[in-house]
Design a protein around this motif. Structure first.
Motif, PDB file in Angstrom:
ATOM      1  N   ILE A  27       0.926  -1.280   0.116  1.00 16.97           N
ATOM      2  CA  ILE A  27       0.089   0.128   0.330  1.00 16.97           C
ATOM      3  C   ILE A  27       0.790   1.150   0.104  1.00 16.97           C
ATOM      4  O   ILE A  27       0.613   1.846  -0.616  1.00 16.97           O
ATOM      5  N   TYR A  28       1.697   1.215   1.218  1.00 16.21           N
ATOM      6  CA  TYR A  28       2.838   2.739   1.304  1.00 16.21           C
ATOM      7  C   TYR A  28       3.908   2.731  -0.047  1.00 16.21           C
ATOM      8  O   TYR A  28       3.991   4.235  -0.772  1.00 16.21           O
ATOM      9  N   LEU A  29       3.996   1.490  -0.757  1.00 20.11           N
ATOM     10  CA  LEU A  29       4.888   1.770  -2.091  1.00 20.11           C
ATOM     11  C   LEU A  29       3.715   1.831  -2.973  1.00 20.11           C
ATOM     12  O   LEU A  29       4.446   3.059  -3.550  1.00 20.11           O
ATOM     13  N   GLY A  30       2.752   1.248  -3.131  1.00 25.05           N
ATOM     14  CA  GLY A  30       2.310   2.153  -4.264  1.00 25.05           C
ATOM     15  C   GLY A  30       1.339   3.234  -4.438  1.00 25.05           C
ATOM     16  O   GLY A  30       1.384   3.909  -5.856  1.00 25.05           O
ATOM     17  N   GLN A  31       1.544   4.007  -3.313  1.00 20.97           N
ATOM     18  CA  GLN A  31       0.692   5.212  -2.580  1.00 20.97           C
ATOM     19  C   GLN A  31       2.064   5.935  -3.608  1.00 20.97           C
ATOM     20  O   GLN A  31       1.744   7.555  -3.245  1.00 20.97           O
ATOM     21  N   GLU A  32       3.544   5.703  -3.110  1.00 20.96           N
ATOM     22  CA  GLU A  32       4.934   6.511  -3.373  1.00 20.96           C
ATOM     23  C   GLU A  32       4.228   6.407  -5.560  1.00 20.96           C
ATOM     24  O   GLU A  32       5.193   7.112  -5.811  1.00 20.96           O
ATOM     25  N   GLN A  33       4.409   5.504  -5.949  1.00 22.93           N
ATOM     26  CA  GLN A  33       4.146   4.831  -7.320  1.00 22.93           C
ATOM     27  C   GLN A  33       2.882   5.646  -7.984  1.00 22.93           C
ATOM     28  O   GLN A  33       2.474   5.449  -8.825  1.00 22.93           O
ATOM     29  N   GLY A  34       1.437   6.348  -7.093  1.00 21.01           N
ATOM     30  CA  GLY A  34       0.656   6.751  -7.588  1.00 21.01           C
ATOM     31  C   GLY A  34      -0.710   5.680  -8.237  1.00 21.01           C
ATOM     32  O   GLY A  34      -1.303   6.616  -9.011  1.00 21.01           O
ATOM     33  N   TYR A  35      -0.338   4.509  -7.716  1.00 21.10           N
ATOM     34  CA  TYR A  35      -1.501   3.602  -8.113  1.00 21.10           C
ATOM     35  C   TYR A  35      -3.420   4.199  -6.979  1.00 21.10           C
ATOM     36  O   TYR A  35      -3.933   3.273  -7.583  1.00 21.10           O
ATOM     37  N   ASN A  36      -2.775   4.662  -6.039  1.00 23.41           N
ATOM     38  CA  ASN A  36      -4.176   5.277  -5.404  1.00 23.41           C
ATOM     39  C   ASN A  36      -5.095   4.639  -5.333  1.00 23.41           C
ATOM     40  O   ASN A  36      -6.607   3.742  -5.711  1.00 23.41           O
ATOM     41  N   PHE A  37      -4.678   3.346  -4.426  1.00 23.31           N
ATOM     42  CA  PHE A  37      -5.971   2.266  -4.180  1.00 23.31           C
ATOM     43  C   PHE A  37      -6.425   3.002  -2.867  1.00 23.31           C
ATOM     44  O   PHE A  37      -6.483   4.313  -2.396  1.00 23.31           O
ATOM     45  N   LYS A  38      -7.897   2.299  -2.577  1.00 23.59           N
ATOM     46  CA  LYS A  38      -8.484   2.359  -1.997  1.00 23.59           C
ATOM     47  C   LYS A  38      -8.819   1.692  -0.652  1.00 23.59           C
ATOM     48  O   LYS A  38      -8.284   0.281  -0.738  1.00 23.59           O
ATOM     49  N   VAL A  39      -8.490   1.828   0.379  1.00 20.33           N
ATOM     50  CA  VAL A  39      -8.462   0.893   1.357  1.00 20.33           C
ATOM     51  C   VAL A  39      -9.506   0.721   2.970  1.00 20.33           C
ATOM     52  O   VAL A  39     -10.131   1.689   2.763  1.00 20.33           O
ATOM     53  N   TYR A  40      -9.872  -1.069   2.690  1.00 22.90           N
ATOM     54  CA  TYR A  40     -10.968  -0.794   3.227  1.00 22.90           C
ATOM     55  C   TYR A  40     -10.174  -1.439   4.518  1.00 22.90           C
ATOM     56  O   TYR A  40      -9.836  -2.849   4.732  1.00 22.90           O
ATOM     57  N   ALA A  41     -10.366  -0.937   5.680  1.00 25.55           N
ATOM     58  CA  ALA A  41      -9.599  -1.934   7.566  1.00 25.55           C
ATOM     59  C   ALA A  41     -10.917  -2.107   7.577  1.00 25.55           C
ATOM     60  O   ALA A  41     -11.667  -1.571   8.612  1.00 25.55           O
ATOM     61  N   ASP A  42     -10.940  -3.488   7.784  1.00 21.88           N
ATOM     62  CA  ASP A  42     -11.497  -4.176   8.986  1.00 21.88           C
ATOM     63  C   ASP A  42     -11.470  -3.483  10.386  1.00 21.88           C
ATOM     64  O   ASP A  42      -9.924  -3.152  10.914  1.00 21.88           O
ATOM     65  N   GLN A  60      -4.476   7.158   7.220  1.00 22.04           N
ATOM     66  CA  GLN A  60      -5.479   7.727   7.601  1.00 22.04           C
ATOM     67  C   GLN A  60      -4.138   9.036   7.856  1.00 22.04           C
ATOM     68  O   GLN A  60      -3.905   9.907   6.679  1.00 22.04           O
ATOM     69  N   GLU A  61      -2.861   8.784   8.435  1.00 20.47           N
ATOM     70  CA  GLU A  61      -1.350   9.444   8.826  1.00 20.47           C
ATOM     71  C   GLU A  61      -0.782   9.586   7.871  1.00 20.47           C
ATOM     72  O   GLU A  61      -0.122  10.470   7.535  1.00 20.47           O
ATOM     73  N   ALA A  62      -0.453   8.416   7.155  1.00 24.23           N
ATOM     74  CA  ALA A  62       0.387   8.481   5.553  1.00 24.23           C
ATOM     75  C   ALA A  62      -0.558   9.075   4.434  1.00 24.23           C
ATOM     76  O   ALA A  62      -0.307   9.092   3.431  1.00 24.23           O
ATOM     77  N   GLY A  63      -1.806   9.455   4.734  1.00 22.34           N
ATOM     78  CA  GLY A  63      -3.001  10.274   3.177  1.00 22.34           C
ATOM     79  C   GLY A  63      -2.807   8.556   2.245  1.00 22.34           C
ATOM     80  O   GLY A  63      -3.380   9.630   1.498  1.00 22.34           O
ATOM     81  N   VAL A  64      -2.804   7.563   3.005  1.00 26.23           N
ATOM     82  CA  VAL A  64      -4.061   6.593   2.249  1.00 26.23           C
ATOM     83  C   VAL A  64      -5.335   7.135   2.236  1.00 26.23           C
ATOM     84  O   VAL A  64      -6.131   7.150   3.473  1.00 26.23           O
ATOM     85  N   ASP A  65      -6.270   6.119   0.884  1.00 28.91           N
ATOM     86  CA  ASP A  65      -7.582   6.694   1.020  1.00 28.91           C
ATOM     87  C   ASP A  65      -8.241   5.600   1.789  1.00 28.91           C
ATOM     88  O   ASP A  65      -8.132   3.797   1.132  1.00 28.91           O
ATOM     89  N   VAL A  66      -8.840   5.465   3.023  1.00 30.12           N
ATOM     90  CA  VAL A  66      -8.810   4.393   3.780  1.00 30.12           C
ATOM     91  C   VAL A  66     -10.643   4.449   4.647  1.00 30.12           C
ATOM     92  O   VAL A  66     -10.754   6.030   5.223  1.00 30.12           O
ATOM     93  N   THR A  67     -11.485   3.423   4.589  1.00 31.74           N
ATOM     94  CA  THR A  67     -12.348   3.553   4.827  1.00 31.74           C
ATOM     95  C   THR A  67     -12.514   2.174   6.274  1.00 31.74           C
ATOM     96  O   THR A  67     -12.372   1.426   5.773  1.00 31.74           O
TER      97      THR A  67
END
Length: 356
Positions: free
Chosen positions: A181-196, A213-220
């Motif tokens: 997720i973090y490596l993909g974020q650096e490369q512009g993958y724009n993942f949408k993460v769903y966290a149980d 959220q602290e890292a700026g990832v789109d998380v639900t």
């Protein structure tokens, strides 16, 4: 893109002050408190009470802990020092029975101790410190490699569901299941993460949602029983989880609820990947039936996270910390040396032979 969470080191050694410094994960997300532990009882309690958690982080904490405990010894000979070392090792090993990294790290420290035979006490203590530091540094590289391999399985814009917390605070850096997720974020993958949410200790809600959220990832954030509907709605293209132990046949122990997620993923034809450092793969453990499942206090279910009790007084509870996901539900096991596919009895041993 910079990732501020990567700067958080959840386990640190302050050798000058004979102190193990741990990020208290039980206080997140409301407080970010670093504990300063000098006594082995406090280290034991921190591991047992999940103040430090995540298989790699537990291993690092145990390595630093057994070093600090041995450092305090006043033994004057190699043999007497080893007796003191064994007492600290056995004590810390009793804190958590399921996470194989705990025993792996302690055994590795034991091996290093024995390899120093013939040296004086100060030299042995210095060697133990060096070994503990190597365990931490190696885990950082392992996590990055796992993330690199896992990212090859994913596509930009995908929805990724994860359970529990296998992130940077559970490891030396990057995490395991969250590393791609973090490596993909650096490369512009724009993942949408769903966290149980991950009941009953809420590692997904308190830890995964917080660090993403602290890292700026789109998380639900999802309650655990919402995984099925987001899969049915087509919002999830892959599931990534960490693990505490992998048996030789690919059966995998992870935080309670993981096997249910795997069953749902199978039903909806969604790939389910386990991110597993080689240190969590136990080839001496034939199947998941051989994995001891830790039972934890009922208060974690009934009262711990509530202002008022949310269950009848004295009601019986069943609170296993882990469950075992059957190998038939696992699409692939991602290690630092590559990706293992079924049959895992054949592919997992090969992971130990390959180079990164």
């Amino acid at each position: 893109m910079d990732n501020p969470v990567e700067a958080i080191q959840s386990v640190k050694l302050d050798d000058d002050n004979d102190t193990l410094i741990l990020l208290d994960q039980t206080l997140l997300p409301n407080e970010k408190v670093f504990l300063e532990l000098k006594e082995m009882k406090d280290v034991w309690d921190a591991i047992y009470e999940l103040k430090v958690r995540g298989a790699p982080a537990i291993g690092i904490a145990a390595a630093y802990g057994v070093y600090l405990g041995t450092k305090k010894s006043t033994a004057g000979t190699y043999e007497d020092l080893y007796e003191d070392f064994k007492k600290v090792k056995e004590y810390l090993a009793s804190s958590r029975p399921t996470a194989v990294n705990l025993f792996w790290a302690l055994d590795r420290m034991d091996t290093r101790f024995q390899n120093e035979k013939g040296k004086n006490v100060l030299q042995v203590k210095a060697a133990l410190k060096e070994e503990a530091e190597q365990i931490r540094a190696e885990d950082e590289e392992v996590c990055k490699s796992i993330g690199t391999h896992a990212l090859t399985l994913l596509k930009p814009e995908w929805g990724i569901l994860t359970h529990c917390n296998a992130g940077t605070i559970a490891t030396a850096k990057y995490g395991t299941a969250l590393a791609p997720i973090y490596l993909g974020q650096e490369q512009g993958y724009n993942f949408k993460v769903y966290a149980d949410e991950t009941r009953p200790l809420l590692q997904g809600a308190r830890l995964t949602a917080w660090e993403l959220q602290e890292a700026g990832v789109d998380v639900t954030l999802l309650c655990d029983n919402m995984a099925s509907i987001v899969m049915k709605e087509g919002k999830v293209q892959a599931v990534l989880v960490g693990c505490d132990r992998v048996a030789a046949n690919g059966d995998t122990a992870n935080k309670i609820g993981t096997s249910g997620v795997a069953i749902l993923a199978k039903h909806y034809n969604i790939p389910f990947y386990v991110c597993a450092p080689l240190s969590t793969i136990d080839l001496t453990c034939e199947t998941g039936e051989d994995i001891h499942i830790e039972l934890r206090p009922s208060e974690e279910v009934t009262t711990t996270w509530y202002e008022k009790p949310m269950a009848p007084k004295d009601v019986k509870t069943y609170n296993p910390a882990f469950d075992v996901t059957d190998h038939t539900l696992i699409s692939g096991i991602v290690t630092e040396n590559g990706i293992a596919y079924a049959p895992f009895n054949d592919s997992l041993p090969k992971m130990f032979q390959q180079k990164k």
